[in-house]
Design a protein around this motif. Sequence first.
Motif: not given
Lengths: 212, 275
Positions: B200-203, B238, B241-242, B251-252, B254-257
């Motif tokens: 995943y790109q986020v990680f 932690i 995503f919140q 929150f987003l 380019d599709g990332l938080p």
Amino acid sequence: MGVTCVSQMPVAEGKSVQQTVELLTRKLEMLGAEKQGTFCVDCETYHTAASTLGSQGQPGKLMYVMHNSEYPLSCFALFENGPCLTADTNFDVLMVKLKGFFQSAKASKIETRGTRYQYCDFLVKVGTVTMGPSARGISVEVEYGPCVVASDCWSLLLEFLQSFLGSHTPGAPAVFGNRHDAVYGPADTMVQYMELFNKIRKQQQVPVAGIR
Amino acid sequence: MADVLSVGVNLEAFAQAISAIQALRSSVSRVFDCLKDGMRNKETLEGREKAFIAHFQDNLHSVNRDLNELERLSNLVGKPSENHPLHNSGLLSLDPVQDKTPLYSQLLQAYKWSNKLQYHAGLASGLLNQQSLKRSANQMGVSAKRRPKAQPTTLVLPPQYVDDVISRIDRMFPEMSIHLSRPNGTSAMLLLDIWSKSNYQVFQKVTDHATTALLHYQLPQMPDVVVRSFMTWLRSYIKLFQAPCQRCGKFLQDGLPPTWRDFRTLEAFHDTCRQ
């Protein structure tokens, strides 16, 4: 496997199902999503056989047997508001053997087929729901892969849904509330599809009949 | 070297001086030969002594003569080393053009500077080698700080102390499971993350940021503070995503938080919003 939200997209006024789907996919492509093959979710309804009903004196329960192309080796069996069983695809053969207890409802097969899109960590599946020969509606599934706790990323999912569904953004699926802070699983997605299919079954035929 | 120096100097005198040096050397070695041979080949003791002394005197005279000659020549050659401490660049000072005269003093200044710089750089590299701050993207644990590679003297801590610090951190953050292992005897490693790249790109982004943070948090005098502040920073994920971005409120992007966490305030930002 991440958190997934399944919702129904109403058919745009004056447009056919096909056209609305195209409108939606074009929006997704404009957003930067990439096409990644197709998907299919199907559902068959079984009801408890009359022979077993009488003795227990309770109304027959409906059981749904579903398949999802995302999990090609699994078969899901669900009761409405009840437990969900995840089994191997061999389960279909078992159902044939259990004919005495569960009987397949005639012409009850409902399925959704469509294209799978990837946008960053989001997986979007826009499908046409068909029952028999006629198109009945549009399903939109959005999965956010990195997160497995529904309550953690709902607001994030909502923002994403709003970006391409606009005013048709759904509320939080009921399954999110049931399992507060618990890990989201494939069965939860199937429950959402089951609810969507039931909703569509109860609806009137789409006035402007979509042609497949 | 002599050739380099003599450019623009009396070359002929130089050549003569060199031959004078050769003559001087040969006469000096003759003196020692004579001394080595001593008194011999003479009938009487007296004759031997006389001949030896005469011979010795001759030799010393020739040494003296050669030395005088060399001295005379060296005056002719001049003293290039005094005039040109920076070799040829010293000639710059001789340039009669008006606007070029400050050039030489500036050059000297620059030379001093670079000398000083080299000296300080040498000191710094010595110090840094001692601390062994070698880290790479692969060392995703806090392991880098705890690895006594090449014996960094200031970072070798008693194992008891390490255990203590880690268990305290473990108690501080109940949401994270911290595992301490000692694969090679004394060096301890913290297992925080897996080594393979996430799908995943986020990680992937978070991993990049964590590597940055590892480089950011360093304080060789107090290694326990480093580990603790890094863990505090890591814990802020932690709410990956919140937490909406503190700048754009969304929150987003380019599709990332928001994947970036400020090092001091721990506020969430998008990668592009943090500047």
